[in-house]
Design an enzyme around this catalytic site. Structure first.
Site, PDB file in Angstrom:
ATOM      1  N   CYS A   1       5.241  17.363  11.930  1.00 53.36           N
ATOM      2  CA  CYS A   1       4.084  18.220  12.235  1.00 53.36           C
ATOM      3  C   CYS A   1       3.631  19.119  11.077  1.00 53.36           C
ATOM      4  O   CYS A   1       2.431  19.250  10.843  1.00 53.36           O
ATOM      5  CB  CYS A   1       4.354  19.040  13.495  1.00 53.36           C
ATOM      6  SG  CYS A   1       4.725  17.974  14.895  1.00 53.36           S
TER       7      CYS A   1
ATOM      8  N   HIS B   1      -0.196  25.065  14.673  1.00 54.22           N
ATOM      9  CA  HIS B   1       0.044  23.695  15.144  1.00 54.22           C
ATOM     10  C   HIS B   1      -0.194  23.655  16.656  1.00 54.22           C
ATOM     11  O   HIS B   1       0.209  24.562  17.376  1.00 54.22           O
ATOM     12  CB  HIS B   1       1.490  23.311  14.815  1.00 54.22           C
ATOM     13  CG  HIS B   1       1.894  21.997  15.371  1.00 54.22           C
ATOM     14  ND1 HIS B   1       1.124  20.868  15.254  1.00 54.22           N
ATOM     15  CD2 HIS B   1       3.008  21.612  16.065  1.00 54.22           C
ATOM     16  CE1 HIS B   1       1.732  19.851  15.829  1.00 54.22           C
ATOM     17  NE2 HIS B   1       2.873  20.285  16.344  1.00 54.22           N
TER      18      HIS B   1
ATOM     19  N   ASN C   1      -1.098  16.961  21.173  1.00 54.06           N
ATOM     20  CA  ASN C   1      -0.365  17.173  19.925  1.00 54.06           C
ATOM     21  C   ASN C   1      -0.551  15.940  19.025  1.00 54.06           C
ATOM     22  O   ASN C   1      -0.026  14.876  19.320  1.00 54.06           O
ATOM     23  CB  ASN C   1       1.116  17.387  20.262  1.00 54.06           C
ATOM     24  CG  ASN C   1       1.968  17.646  19.028  1.00 54.06           C
ATOM     25  OD1 ASN C   1       1.514  17.479  17.904  1.00 54.06           O
ATOM     26  ND2 ASN C   1       3.208  18.043  19.263  1.00 54.06           N
TER      27      ASN C   1
END
Ligand code: UT7
Length: 325
Positions: free
Chosen positions: A112, A251, A281
């Protein structure tokens, strides 16, 4: 020499997978997904649509937005953990298709926070005067590596790509400070087996091949602390305060993680960019996707100070403070 963001672009697959669609596939319900994760829908690549397709589109848009010729690029970095090929790198595929014929190219595997790590790398290359123009991409097709019988992971992820062009400049806006952190001892709390299918920390063989495995609750707690600490560090390094920052770009993994991180870091929610409800996500793509939307709709203006922060498998995390344009 400073590193300036001069162009941005993004791309997502056309197909949308709603929570109602997921109810038909796995034992879940829309209300749980929305209240526990903040997600209403996500984009899902088709069987013949790959991460390189999304990375190429996002990159072409970023290059166009930067108003440069692709031949000016010295380097292409693609942050991805879901490449359709391991070699050549996805960055090499992009280099060919966008006609960046003078650029070196490689992928960066940091899950990520990969996009932030790519920006930090670009900043270092530019400051050292090794390169002048660098394309940094975050691109993922996470829906290809989640197990659609595992409701604790499959409802969370989506596909997308975002890219920025970073250029050398004598102006003192641009990338100001950054921080990266890691803890490999926690690798077995969030992982995607590679071709030998091993669990990272124990090096045991994994009986389930090639799906994301996550201990959600543990990841949640570590993510909030690491991101809030990292955000504080980059502000401190730069001698800036929250008041100087236009937007925190966290994020997008879970709206509750975003809320908790913002609270712990001292950012009011009106200063936080959130689009998780429409994308889920997308791992390394969440930050450039959120930023591109805000640039296009005018929320982000030239000269605005932005703070991006991310956390993911490794564990790895990081933050970067920079001016837009
Ligand atoms: O991008 C990399 C970083 N990733 C993250 O940051 C993700 C971090 N973790 C999370 O976002 C959250 O921990 C999750 C969204 C994964 C899970 O939320 P939670 O509030 O921590 O739920 P939980 O795992 O404690 O599960 C609560 C209940 C369980 O049922 P019981 O045992 O209480 O009866 C689960 O079985 O919710 C159940 N559950 C679901 N129910 C309906 C788990 N997934 C689902 C689902 N639909 N999809």
């Amino acid at each position: 020499m400073n590193a300036h963001l001069i162009g941005i672009g993004s791309a997502v697959p056309e197909a949308v997978l709603t929570n109602a669609d997921l109810e038909k596939i796995v034992d879940t319900n829309s209300e749980w997904i929305e209240t526990r994760a903040g997600i209403k829908e996500r984009h899902k690549s088709g069987d013949d649509e790959w991460v390189s397709d999304l990375a190429i589109k996002a990159s072409q848009r970023a290059i166009e937005n930067a108003k440069i010729s692709p031949g000016e690029l010295d380097l292409v970095i693609c942050a991805t953990v879901t490449g359709d090929t391991t070699m050549p790198s996805i960055a090499s595929v992009v280099q060919y298709y966008v006609k960046a014929k003078n650029a070196a190219a490689y992928d960066l595997g940091a899950a990520c926070p990969g996009f932030i790590y790519g920006m930090v790398t670009a900043d270092a290359f530019i400051r050292s005067r090794m390169f002048r123009k660098i394309l940094v991409i975050g691109a993922e097709t996470t829906t290809k590596v989640v197990d659609y019988t595992d409701r604790s992971t499959c409802v969370l992820f989506g596909d997308g790509a975002g890219a920025v062009v970073i250029s050398a400049s004598n102006d003192d806006r641009g990338i100001i400070s950054s921080h990266m952190g890691g803890d490999g001892s926690l690798g077995n709390l969030l992982y995607l087996p590679g071709m030998r299918g091993r669990v990272p920390v124990t090096l045991e063989k994994d009986p389930i091949p090639f799906y994301v495995k996550m201990a959600g609750n543990d990841v949640f707690k570590h993510a909030v602390k690491a991101m809030a600490d990292s955000a504080a560090k980059v502000l401190d390094l730069a001698g800036c305060t929250i008041g100087d920052v236009k937007y925190l770009i966290p994020h997008q993994a879970n709206i509750r993680i975003i809320d908790a991180t913002a609270r712990r870091a001292g950012f009011p929610m009106e200063k936080v960019l959130v689009n998780i409800e429409r994308y889920g996500n997308t791992s390394s793509a969440t930050i450039p996707l959120a930023m591109d939307e805000a640039v296009r709709d005018g929320r982000i203006q030239k000269g605005d100070l932005l703070l991006a922060v991310s956390f993911g498998s490794g564990f790895s995390w990081g933050a970067i403070l920079f001016g837009w344009g």
